[in-house]
Enzyme design. Structure first.
Site, PDB file in Angstrom:
ATOM      1  N   ASP A   1      -5.629  27.378 -13.742  1.00  0.00           N
ATOM      2  CA  ASP A   1      -5.184  28.431 -14.651  1.00  0.00           C
ATOM      3  C   ASP A   1      -6.350  28.928 -15.497  1.00  0.00           C
ATOM      4  OD1 ASP A   1      -3.331  29.960 -16.446  1.00  0.00           O
ATOM      5  OD2 ASP A   1      -1.818  28.744 -15.453  1.00  0.00           O
TER       6      ASP A   1
ATOM      7  N   HIS B   1      -2.649  31.595 -21.294  1.00  0.00           N
ATOM      8  CA  HIS B   1      -1.783  31.349 -20.139  1.00  0.00           C
ATOM      9  C   HIS B   1      -1.828  29.887 -19.691  1.00  0.00           C
ATOM     10  CE1 HIS B   1      -0.381  31.815 -15.905  1.00  0.00           C
ATOM     11  NE2 HIS B   1       0.317  32.834 -16.380  1.00  0.00           N
TER      12      HIS B   1
ATOM     13  N   SER C   1       5.248  32.575 -13.882  1.00  0.00           N
ATOM     14  CA  SER C   1       4.221  31.638 -14.345  1.00  0.00           C
ATOM     15  C   SER C   1       4.821  30.561 -15.233  1.00  0.00           C
ATOM     16  CB  SER C   1       3.136  32.378 -15.137  1.00  0.00           C
ATOM     17  OG  SER C   1       2.241  33.042 -14.296  1.00  0.00           O
TER      18      SER C   1
END
Length: 805
Positions: A188, A259, A578
């Site tokens: 990520d 994220h 996600s």
């Protein structure tokens, strides 16, 4: 389109005409008339002319350099090389020399070749920055299998553990020791190590089998890892080779995007009390497997992401010894043998690593999946029974509830209020002043009205709308609340009919759990099947919480805007597949800890066959992207259904699959030997003795093309199930009808005498029957229920006329 004047037309096309002029002149000249270098004795116009010719020939004939991912047959490595890296390096150097020699003969050598990575586990091969000539030279190297350009990769961007039924006293958490010995690898944008979600309080010693490390970098010291965050590495050679003049904003595993911090804490964050997003979703934040370990592999950057770096991250994760891989990212549709995520996932699966991938955020359009890989689990996104509430208090004392996620001042005091109907008159809005404006949605233009209100100098907005799916609107920059038509009529009547001044105030920051509406629902943004890369395996696999998920966030990265000012929080609410993907990664970690003997396919099967397809009102799960909105969700949107971790712990039966099964599927897809070897990394797997499109999978999909002559009338599937219960058992089959089709099971009863015994059955779909007009997607289920009524092993069945172009 306005016509261009002659001068503007030349300026518009002139550069292209100039290029064409030089290129044409050069092509008419004999090659021997051009020197191999530009001599100082030449006249300047001649030098310039020849330089332009050579430059243009390099651009048009040789093309631009680019990153390539090259697959090699490691079994053909010459014995003079001691390892794969030295061989791959020599291949690139040889190609460079060969291309340089050929180019220098024609006087046009331009190269910026750069070896990027050598891979061993995820693929057998390397990545390099090559000119077209160098790329062609490598294709002639012994051991070369295939190659593909390096492609951009993008991410698919609290209460969820309770919503999933995880509890401290019973079920998957205590049975698995909260996933304590399991290592979850996350590929990520990095991690914010100071977050309380990555504190190691209550954690035991790091498993001795762990081979990873904590890589130091900009604002990231090796000491920042601990018994929770046990590994941190970063990979950027691909993106920097692609953009040699680029400076990375944070050259380390530190997360500046948010994220990666969010996804990793969702999967395995430690317990953090009093977490919230500006007062919304308050409570104790924790991941699905709160005692599992986290290893972060940063391969997505603020500046972008490329497949070569993703493969390097997965390659390292396999070497380090992760048990679960969570990939909340993907590429646009491509064949499995071209898809680096699919290829790397195959290698991980072969090593016993469970891989979770996101469905993508391209819904509600059909065949829009990012990841439809048969050997990974593909996760769709849904919402939960948690609502974020604003309370509107009218001047007459009436209190009404709406939906909001405004993160600013939690109280908008009593303020003059006006009703403006359809709020699209910017002139009128600019004259309102510091008031609350009540707007009514018309013609599905809610977003436009919000923008008009935010552009005005207005105290706040109340939006009346019939839209069911308003998640994308409720986190507004100005104080705003969204109400349905029933509440809206009450507000309109008060504003219109009051004899004196009309006022209203709003209290923000309230959270309500359960009871207000049906949940879960499939999110409209969640990508849908069938899988373009392998439509013969039903995808997505399951539905998991993905909308407005509270998880950790870098405290120096803005969460949103209030007015024109950034605001910051240690926890953030995000939506996307996600967010759903790490939920399943955490659940897989629990199952891997509790059932270490299970294969990745067995874990996937347990998660799928124990999922549920009804909501908290005992009605079919609804689809916010359905037609109409809120219609029942089909398996192309939610797979087998919504995950249930506690039930997955004891599924009764599992559909297992081996590497050989996947290889037979690749043969059934009519891939060439080299295409298969690109995925499997072995020439022995290219001997297709048993090709099939019928993978032993816990779901069924029949792709029916009735335009063919003769049209299909039946499709057979063969499945083998394994008894994972401690005792002998007898199961009988039940089928929910598939509209327009006849589904039969043979045999209808399976009798298991011992644990791990395997038995097989055949499922047949026939149709259309009875003159029924077939729908684009028809679906039902087959369930195997044991005689003791302890287990229901449920699999979706889909018959569809959807055509993958």
């Amino acid at each position: 389109m306005v016509p261009l004047s002659p001068i503007r037309r030349f300026l518009h096309k002139g550069p292209y005409l100039l290029v064409f002029f030089f290129f044409t002149l050069y092509s008419l000249l004999p090659h021997q008339s051009l020197p191999s270098s530009l001599s100082p004795s030449m006249a300047p116009p001649t030098q310039f002319f020849l330089f332009m010719c050579c430059l243009l020939r390099s651009v048009f004939v040789f093309g631009e350099s680019d990153n390539y991912i090259v697959h090699m047959d490691l079994s053909l490595m010459p014995k003079i090389f001691t390892d794969h890296h030295s061989w791959y390096s020599a291949v690139v150097e040889s190609a460079l020399a060969s291309s340089k020699a050929a180019s220098m003969k024609s006087g046009s050598f331009l190269s910026n070749s750069k070896f990027i990575y050598s891979y061993l586990h995820a693929i057998q091969g390397f990545s390099a920055h090559l000119s077209p000539g160098e790329h062609e030279a490598i294709k002639n190297t012994p051991g070369y299998i295939s190659s593909v350009r390096d492609l951009p990769v993008k991410p698919d961007t609290t209460h969820s553990s309770q919503f999933l039924g995880l509890a401290a006293d019973t079920g998957a958490w205590p049975t698995s020791s909260y996933g304590e010995e399991v290592i979850i690898g996350i590929v990520d944008t990095g991690v914010w190590p100071e977050s309380s979600s990555f504190k190691d309080s209550g954690m035991s010693q790091i498993p001795a089998r762990w081979k990873g490390e904590c890589q130091a970098g900009v604002q990231f010291n090796a000491s920042m890892c601990n018994r929770k965050l046990i590994g941190a590495r970063y990979f950027n050679k691909g993106i920097t080779a692609k953009n040699p003049n680029m400076t990375l904003s944070m050259n380390s595993t530190r997360d500046t995007e948010g994220h990666g911090t969010h996804t990793s804490s969702t999967a395995a964050g430690n317990y953090v009390e009093d977490a919230s997003f500006f007062g919304y979703a308050p409570g104790t934040a924790r991941g699905m497997a709160p005692r599992a370990r986290v290893a972060m592999y940063k391969a997505l950057w603020q500046e972008g992401g490329f497949a070569s770096d993703i493969i390097a991250a997965v390659d390292q994760a396999i070497s380090d010894g992760v048990d679960v891989l969570s990939l909340s990212l993907g590429l646009d549709v491509m064949a499995l043998y071209l898809d680096p995520v699919a290829i790397a996932s195959y290698a991980a699966n072969e090593k016993g690593i469970f891989v979770t991938t996101s469905a993508g955020n391209e819904g509600p359009f059909g065949a829009s999946l990012h990841n439809g890989t048969p050997w990974s689990i593909t996760v769709a996104a849904g919402d939960m029974d948690r609502d974020y509430v604003g309370v509107v208090t009218l001047g007459n004392g009436v209190r009404l509830e709406g939906t909001t996620l405004f993160p600013g001042n939690p109280l908008l005091p009593q303020t003059p209020t006006v009703f403006m109907g359809f709020c699209n008159n910017t002139v009128a809005l600019s004259q309102v002043g510091r008031k609350i404006v009540v707007c009514e949605d018309k013609d599905d233009l809610l977003a436009d009205q919000i923008n008009y209100i935010q552009a005005g100098n207005i105290s706040g907005g109340i939006f009346i709308t019939d839209k069911i799916d308003i998640e994308q609107y409720i986190e507004s920059q100005l104080p705003a609340v969204f109400v349905d038509q029933k509440v809206g009529e009450t507000i309109k009547n008060y504003v219109r009919n009051s004899s004196g001044k009309t006022e209203a105030g709003v209290e923000f920051g309230r959270t309500v759990i359960g009871g207000r509406r049906a949940a879960p629902r499939v999110a409209s943004y969640s990508s849908r099947g069938p899988s373009p890369s392998c439509p013969f395996v039903l995808k997505p696999d399951v539905l998991a919480p993905g909308s407005l998920i509270l998880a950790a966030w870098p405290e120096k990265t803005p969460t949103t805007l209030v007015g024109s000012d950034f605001v910051y929080s240690k926890y953030n609410l995000l939506s996307g597949t996600s967010m759903s993907t790490p939920h399943v990664a955490g659940v897989a970690a629990l199952l891997k800890a509790a059932r270490p003997e299970w294969s990745p396919a067995a874990i996937r099967s347990a998660i799928m066959t124990t999922s549920y397809s009804t909501d908290n009102t005992n009605r079919p799960i609804r689809d916010l992207g359905g037609n109409p909105v809120g219609s029942p969700a089909n398996p192309l949107a939610m797979g087998a259904g919504h995950i249930d971790p506690n039930k997955a712990l004891n599924p009764g039966l599992v559909y297992d699959a081996t590497t050989e099964d996947y290889n037979n599927l690749l043969c059934g897809l009519n891939y060439t030997a080299k295409e298969i070897q690109t995925i499997t990394r072995s020439s022995s797997t290219t001997i297709c003795s048993n090709p099939t499109l019928d993978l032993n999978y816990p779901s069924f999909i029949a792709l029916l093309d009735f335009s063919k002559t003769p049209p299909p009338t039946a499709r057979e599937f063969h499945r083998t199930v394994t008894n994972v219960d401690e005792e002998s058992a007898s199961y009988f089959a039940t089928v929910t009808p598939v509209k327009g089709y006849k589904v039969t099971i043979e045999p209808k009863e399976l009798i298991f005498k011992e644990k791990f015994e395997k038995l097989s059955y055949k499922l047949t779909i026939e149709g259309p029957i009875g003159g029924v007009q077939v729908e684009d997607v028809a679906w039902g289920h087959v369930s195997w229920i044991d005689r003791e009524n302890k287990y229901e092993v449920k699999s979706p069945i889909v018959a569809t006329t959807y055509r993958i172009e």
